[in-house]
Motif scaffolding. Structure first.
Motif, PDB file in Angstrom:
ATOM      1  N   MET A  31       4.149  -0.425  -2.843  1.00 19.27           N
ATOM      2  CA  MET A  31       3.611  -1.839  -2.699  1.00 19.27           C
ATOM      3  C   MET A  31       2.927  -1.712  -1.310  1.00 19.27           C
ATOM      4  N   SER A  32       1.601  -2.178  -1.260  1.00 20.30           N
ATOM      5  CA  SER A  32       0.982  -2.356  -0.021  1.00 20.30           C
ATOM      6  C   SER A  32       1.346  -3.605   0.647  1.00 20.30           C
ATOM      7  N   LEU A  33       1.507  -3.609   1.722  1.00 14.28           N
ATOM      8  CA  LEU A  33       1.850  -4.779   2.586  1.00 14.28           C
ATOM      9  C   LEU A  33       0.707  -5.787   2.590  1.00 14.28           C
ATOM     10  N   TYR A  34      -0.470  -5.345   2.535  1.00 12.60           N
ATOM     11  CA  TYR A  34      -1.798  -5.963   2.086  1.00 12.60           C
ATOM     12  C   TYR A  34      -2.833  -5.026   1.749  1.00 12.60           C
TER      13      TYR A  34
END
Lengths: 280, 346
Positions: free
Chosen positions: A1-4
């Motif tokens: 999962m990307s942090l954003y």
């Protein structure tokens, strides 16, 4: 999962980007210190409290943590900077109209509202008078305090800062007592380090808060003197000086045991420093 | 643990196709043997990667938190600053469970409070691919809780005699496996082989801590006056190697570098180390940690005590890198065991 997912579009602005301030006034009150009044381009950074600090910098030289010397809500930022290193020496070459770059305000300052109603003893050593001025001005402006006493120690008469403001403070009810370390021709006031002003004080220890601001060497002796007057560790507030590189609780330089001075401090109750052997 | 993780089988050829697919769209760093030693290195072909089971001497932190990185560009004459975020798509292949846990801790540090856009942008564009490890005599992650990870990676690979069991930790990882590696469900025999690998690793640890991880902050809190600090301080070179190799040492310095034209330059951050001489010295000359003993005590406490309240975790992942790199053989597990034994006597 990307942090954003898309950093170019949704990421917050860089916390390392400084904000420009125009120097409205530059004075040299002593050989070592220079005083600046700044008008920031970004009015949001004017929202500071006494005891907080800015990371103040110049491109090509870097940044240094500098405490605020102006009172809150004065519509400007005032800094009193001692030339001690690369950055501060470069800043000393600036004059009215030049630009100074700041990030902040950072840290936990003084809770002036929470101090209301108390007798206050301000103990400042050397450049510690700079952040103390911010607090004294805030206290005078708010009113509703008991007895106000300022003990201020400087090395010699030529190093006294804000000497022209003390009469005004006295007129507002602050008992200002100044001492210099060694006798000096023409000096008629107290002589001796600032701790010598503590024993003669008439203190109601139940309703007194002491605020101590100064160089690291000052604290042990002042604390010892204040404890002898019956002031509890919970009623002593002090501000800690540390090396700092970010002001954001990341670079690690200001860490004392479990606390980051730039986040939880720089203002602490002495009782909060219990169990932090490196603090003082 | 099993709810999110999906077990798939991929062939050796599938793994190579995965690396090849990654190389088309991003920089890829993988483990190799460099002069015989395991190391992370930028690779240009799948055949370069060797999923080395023993730990790399340097951690992978430099790919997320470079040793030197630009934060700002400035122009002195024009009186301007411009924020710089250096981030590109990248993948790191061959991370061991300790490395993955360390990256999870770095994520917490740089996203707590003020968002560190430089780290987070890079992190957001990084694909993490883990692989199996085998402990050497310095590894002690088992004593800190778990020898495996069930999250924090996009893909985790377990090397079988032929092919791999792949676990996917994110949608991105699952998509990559589907797109490039031609996965199938693993056979019972392959899953049994995986269990055998895990059992073998569990039984291979020689370095162990003599107290459970949850007791360590308390034990360190009792150890401020321990003679251990003076002893290791007296042999420490203050070289900062332990800080350099540690995957969770994140302290940094910020300084300005001006180009030869004396006009434009960059504000850069570089790794710093709390065991170095001037780390806690202020401008007036006062040094809050004057001795090497005090600085080592600070570093060890940061790993086991100081940060545990702030980030709800120990900051040592048990990789043993600081012990491996120490020129005078200060061993973090042995020092901790000494403190544990002292605490039992108190």
């Amino acid at each position: 999962m990307s942090l954003y997912a898309n950093p170019t579009k949704s990421s917050p602005p860089s916390p390392y980007l400084p904000s420009a301030c125009r120097i409205e006034e530059a004075l040299r009150p002593t050989a070592k210190e220079k005083f600046f009044r700044l008008a920031p381009h970004d009015p949001h950074i004017l929202n500071y409290s006494p005891g907080q600090f800015f990371m103040v910098g110049l491109p090509g030289y870097g940044e240094a943590p500098i405490s605020i010397t102006s009172g809150p809500d004065e519509g400007c930022i005032e800094l009193c900077i001692r030339a001690v290193g690369n950055v501060t020496n470069a800043i000393h070459r600036l004059e009215k109209g030049d630009t100074l770059w700041v990030r902040g305000p950072f840290g936990r300052g003084f809770d002036v509202e929470g101090m209301a109603g108390k007798d206050l003893v301000f103990v400042a050593g050397g450049i510690g008078i700079a952040p103390m001025r911010s607090l004294v001005k805030a206290v005078i402006k708010r009113g509703g305090f008991g007895r106000l006493t300022l003990l201020y120690g400087a090395k010699g008469p030529e190093e006294i800062l804000y000497g022209d403001e003390f009469e005004g403070w006295r007129a507002k009810g602050v008992d200002v007592r100044i001492t210099i370390d060694r006798p000096s021709p023409g000096w008629k006031g107290y002589v001796g380090v600032v701790t010598t002003l503590i024993p003669p004080l008439d203190i109601d220890e139940g309703r007194t808060l002491a605020v101590v601001l100064g160089p690291p060497v000052l604290y042990k002796f002042v604390i010892w003197g204040l404890r002898h007057k019956g002031i509890k560790d919970d009623d002593m507030l002090l501000s800690l000086e540390r090396r700092m590189k970010c002001g954001l609780g990341k670079c690690g330089h200001c860490q004392i045991n479990c606390v980051y001075v730039c986040q939880e401090g720089p203002v602490f109750r002495l009782s909060e420093l219990k169990g932090l052997p490196e603090a003082i | 643990m099993e709810e999110n993780a999906q077990y798939l089988y991929i062939t050796d050829r599938g793994f190579k196709a995965l690396v090849k697919g990654l190389l088309k769209e991003r920089r890829v760093y993988g483990t190799v043997r460099k002069d015989g030693f395991p190391a992370f290195k930028e690779i240009s072909g799948a055949e370069e990667i060797e999923l080395v089971q023993t730990p790399t001497h340097l951690s992978a932190k430099e790919f997320l938190f470079p040793q030197r990185e630009v934060l700002l560009k400035f122009d002195i004459k024009d009186n301007t600053h411009e924020a710089v975020v250096e981030a590109g798509d990248q993948a790191i292949i061959g991370l061991h469970p300790c490395d993955i846990r360390a990256i999870g801790l770095m994520d917490r540090v740089f996203s707590c409070g003020a968002q560190d856009v430089n780290y987070l942008a890079r992190r957001g564009r990084t694909i993490l691919i883990g692989s199996d490890c085998m402990p050497d005599r310095y590894c002690f992650c088992k004593s800190l809780g778990d020898t495996d990870v069930d999250s924090g990676f996009d893909i985790f690979l377990h090397r079988l005699k032929t092919g791999f069991i792949a676990r996917t930790g994110t949608e991105v990882g699952a998509d990559l496996i589907r797109k490039f590696a031609g996965p199938r469900m693993p056979s019972p025999r392959e899953l049994t082989e995986l269990e055998g690998l895990r059992t073998r690793r569990e039984g291979s640890f020689t370095a162990t801590l003599e107290a459970p991880p949850e007791a360590l902050p308390g034990i360190y809190a009792m150890s401020d006056e321990s003679p251990v600090w003076e002893r290791i301080g007296s042999i420490c070179y203050g070289c900062g190697s332990c800080n350099n190799v540690c995957p969770t040492c994140y302290c940094f310095d910020v300084r300005d570098e001006v180009r030869a034209n004396l006009n434009d330059g960059e504000r850069v951050r570089t790794w710093d180390g709390c065991t170095l001489d001037d780390f806690a010295r202020v401008s007036g000359g006062h040094d809050f940690r004057k001795t090497r003993a005090a600085r080592l005590k600070h570093r060890f406490n940061r790993k086991f005590r100081y940060l545990s309240g702030r980030f709800d975790s120990l900051f040592c992942v048990g990789c043993g890198r600081c012990s491996r790199a120490c020129l005078v053989r200060i061993n973090i597990a042995e020092v901790t065991n000494e403190l544990i034994r002292e605490s039992y006597k108190k």
